[in-house]
Design an enzyme around this catalytic site. Structure first.
Site, PDB file in Angstrom:
ATOM      1  N   TRP A 132       2.870  23.906   6.712  1.00 28.38           N
ATOM      2  CA  TRP A 132       3.711  25.081   6.993  1.00 28.38           C
ATOM      3  C   TRP A 132       4.927  24.594   7.779  1.00 28.38           C
ATOM      4  O   TRP A 132       4.753  23.923   8.819  1.00 28.38           O
ATOM      5  CB  TRP A 132       2.873  26.067   7.808  1.00 28.38           C
ATOM      6  CG  TRP A 132       3.502  27.388   8.080  1.00 28.38           C
ATOM      7  CD1 TRP A 132       4.167  28.177   7.189  1.00 28.38           C
ATOM      8  CD2 TRP A 132       3.480  28.090   9.335  1.00 28.38           C
ATOM      9  NE1 TRP A 132       4.563  29.333   7.810  1.00 28.38           N
ATOM     10  CE2 TRP A 132       4.155  29.307   9.124  1.00 28.38           C
ATOM     11  CE3 TRP A 132       2.964  27.819  10.602  1.00 28.38           C
ATOM     12  CZ2 TRP A 132       4.324  30.249  10.130  1.00 28.38           C
ATOM     13  CZ3 TRP A 132       3.123  28.755  11.597  1.00 28.38           C
ATOM     14  CH2 TRP A 132       3.801  29.961  11.372  1.00 28.38           C
ATOM     15  N   ASP A 212      -5.821  25.009  12.751  1.00 31.48           N
ATOM     16  CA  ASP A 212      -5.043  26.232  12.562  1.00 31.48           C
ATOM     17  C   ASP A 212      -5.849  27.161  11.651  1.00 31.48           C
ATOM     18  O   ASP A 212      -6.122  26.838  10.492  1.00 31.48           O
ATOM     19  CB  ASP A 212      -3.679  25.886  11.932  1.00 31.48           C
ATOM     20  CG  ASP A 212      -2.763  27.104  11.868  1.00 31.48           C
ATOM     21  OD1 ASP A 212      -3.236  28.228  12.121  1.00 31.48           O
ATOM     22  OD2 ASP A 212      -1.574  26.925  11.557  1.00 31.48           O
ATOM     23  N   LYS A 247      -2.925  38.279   9.107  1.00 29.22           N
ATOM     24  CA  LYS A 247      -3.228  38.514   7.684  1.00 29.22           C
ATOM     25  C   LYS A 247      -4.516  39.313   7.540  1.00 29.22           C
ATOM     26  O   LYS A 247      -4.567  40.300   6.811  1.00 29.22           O
ATOM     27  CB  LYS A 247      -3.355  37.200   6.923  1.00 29.22           C
ATOM     28  CG  LYS A 247      -2.326  36.151   7.292  1.00 29.22           C
ATOM     29  CD  LYS A 247      -0.996  36.332   6.610  1.00 29.22           C
ATOM     30  CE  LYS A 247       0.072  35.601   7.377  1.00 29.22           C
ATOM     31  NZ  LYS A 247       1.082  34.939   6.639  1.00 29.22           N
TER      32      LYS A 247
HETATM   33  C1  LIG Z   1      -0.544  28.051   8.412  1.00 30.52           C
HETATM   34  C2  LIG Z   1      -0.125  29.182   9.298  1.00 30.52           C
HETATM   35  N1  LIG Z   1      -0.388  29.111  10.601  1.00 30.52           N
HETATM   36  C3  LIG Z   1      -0.057  30.095  11.444  1.00 30.52           C
HETATM   37  C4  LIG Z   1       0.581  31.223  10.994  1.00 30.52           C
HETATM   38  C5  LIG Z   1       0.914  32.228  12.046  1.00 30.52           C
HETATM   39  O1  LIG Z   1       1.074  33.510  11.733  1.00 30.52           O
HETATM   40  P1  LIG Z   1       1.432  34.638  12.786  1.00 30.52           P
HETATM   41  O2  LIG Z   1       2.252  34.040  13.887  1.00 30.52           O
HETATM   42  O3  LIG Z   1       2.185  35.635  12.002  1.00 30.52           O
HETATM   43  O4  LIG Z   1       0.132  35.152  13.320  1.00 30.52           O
HETATM   44  C6  LIG Z   1       0.891  31.350   9.628  1.00 30.52           C
HETATM   45  C7  LIG Z   1       1.599  32.508   9.088  1.00 30.52           C
HETATM   46  O5  LIG Z   1       2.170  32.530   8.045  1.00 30.52           O
HETATM   47  C8  LIG Z   1       0.516  30.294   8.771  1.00 30.52           C
HETATM   48  O6  LIG Z   1       0.761  30.337   7.449  1.00 30.52           O
END
Ligand SMILES: Cc1ncc(COP(=O)(O)O)c(C=O)c1O
Length: 399
Positions: A132, A212, A247
């Site tokens: 990511w 993660d 999510k």
């Molecule tokens: C791999 C990964 N880690 C962490 C996140 C963190 O998401 P959020 O900050 O929206 O909770 C995301 C969101 O797309 C993600 O794809």
């Protein structure tokens, strides 16, 4: 003198840029496979019913808006730990694991990065290639040295041997980031056997894993997706986990998540949590409350929890059926074998294997938007558009 004159622009987030281009595209057949949010059959990112019910209860019962503590609401932390590790896990009874509430999973990653930078100086962080994109920038912003281990080979297949080979050469003590499930951006997940092999290398090289966990429930199920996290927490005395409720609870904008720490003993956990509270105080002071209060309501009420678990199941099944539906739609074009991996991958995303040129053609000729790496957000597809998508993919693959 102008203070700001020398300040230039940084490029915008390419995925959000894609969304802007999609918005102004007037083709009624357009399809957004860029942004990673779940969408239902009508193209909406719904608020789960369990969340709505919990919000109604909060509206009636919430008595104050005063600050919550630096680690967030204790009941949120306890219930999220039970969801992550399973309620009966001895780690919880022995107070070997704690959760610090953060603004989303992103906040948890930032807090983890700051923790490593300040408390474990000199350690690099190793990310999968690809990962990511925010992982890359967030840890660099914390001042950490960012390194990479291979994950997907040139043939667009998961390459566990290359991954393990690289991890075997990581200096002892470095941090290795692993995706618990639903790897973003590829959709390729490690099997249980692969995880065991990674664990052996992590032990042998004395690495610190940072897992993660952003998609619990979107891979194979709420408990199934926690399998690796639970294995690592059982086998290793020290571990960091970043959890996101964006999510699986549909709480994206409410910024709800946690940094979970597993420590060797209860005393050490208190030391570490004091450091995290200090860092959080300097980052965002105290975390936002609403999303975490909703999660605590849901996880603390058997009926709401059952309803929510059913809703997560339904989201997961919908994405899985879109995956197999796309492969079926590709069959008449003779592409079902070439893209069979789409049905085997997990989570919101698929590394399709399409080239940047093919992605550009999909956009220019068919108003189908995906990231130039060939990553498609499967959750952005819909049953009735699969034939259009398959025909478009066939055109750009064959010409
Ligand atoms: C791999 C990964 N880690 C962490 C996140 C963190 O998401 P959020 O900050 O929206 O909770 C995301 C969101 O797309 C993600 O794809």
């Amino acid at each position: 003198m102008s203070h700001f004159a020398a300040i230039g622009r940084v490029p915008g987030d390419p995925i959000l840029g894609l969304l802007d281009a999609y918005r102004i595209d007037s083709n009624p057949a357009k399809l957004d496979l860029g942004v990673g949010v779940y969408k239902d059959a009508s193209g909406l990112t719904p608020i789960p019913r369990a969340v709505k019910l919990a919000e109604q209860r909060l509206l009636e019962t919430e008595a104050t808006k005063t600050y919550i503590g630096g680690h967030g609401a204790p009941e949120f932390g306890e219930r999220l730990l039970a969801l992550t590790f399973d309620a009966g896990n001895a780690l919880l009874a022995d107070q070997l694991a704690g959760a610090t509430q953060t603004p989303g999973g992103t906040g948890a990653l930032r807090l983890a990065g700051e923790f490593v930078a300040r408390n474990l100086p000199g350690r690099a962080i190793w990310l999968s290639n690809p990962t990511w994109p925010i992982h890359e920038s967030i840890f660099a912003t914390c001042g950490l040295r960012v390194e990479h281990y291979p994950y997907v080979g040139a043939d667009n297949r998961l390459d566990v041997d290359a991954m393990l080979d690289a991890l075997q050469r990581v200096p002892a003590g470095d941090v290795v980031l692993l995706h618990a499930c639903c790897h973003n951006p590829t959709g390729f997940d490690l099997s249980q056997q692969d995880w065991q092999r990674v664990l052996e290398v992590v032990k042998a090289r004395e690495l610190l894993p940072l897992i993660d966990f952003a998609y619990q429930g979107f891979g194979d199920g709420l408990d199934e997706d926690a399998w690796a996290v639970r294995l690592f927490a059982a086998e290793l005395p020290e571990l960091l986990v970043t959890s996101s409720c964006s999510k699986n609870f549909g709480l994206y904008r409410e910024r709800t998540g946690a940094l979970i720490v597993r420590a060797e003993n209860a005393e050490k956990l208190i030391d570490i949590r004091s450091q995290l509270a200090f860092l959080a105080r300097n980052l965002w002071s105290t975390p936002p409350s609403h999303g975490a209060a909703v999660v605590a309501q849901i996880l603390g009420d058997a009926e709401l929890k059952t309803l929510w678990a059913e809703e997560v199941d339904a989201m997961r099944q919908r994405v899985a059926s879109l995956r197999s539906g796309l492969v079926a739609a590709l069959r008449p074009h003779g592409l079902d074998e070439r893209l069979a991996h789409v049905a085997q991958q997990r989570g919101m995303f698929s590394y399709t294997g399409l080239t940047a040129e093919q992605v550009a053609r999909l956009r220019n000729e068919f108003s189908i938007y995906l990231v130039s790496s060939g990553r498609a957000s499967v959750a952005g597809m819909s049953e009735e558009r699969l034939d259009y998508l398959a025909a478009a993919i066939a055109r750009v693959c064959q010409a």
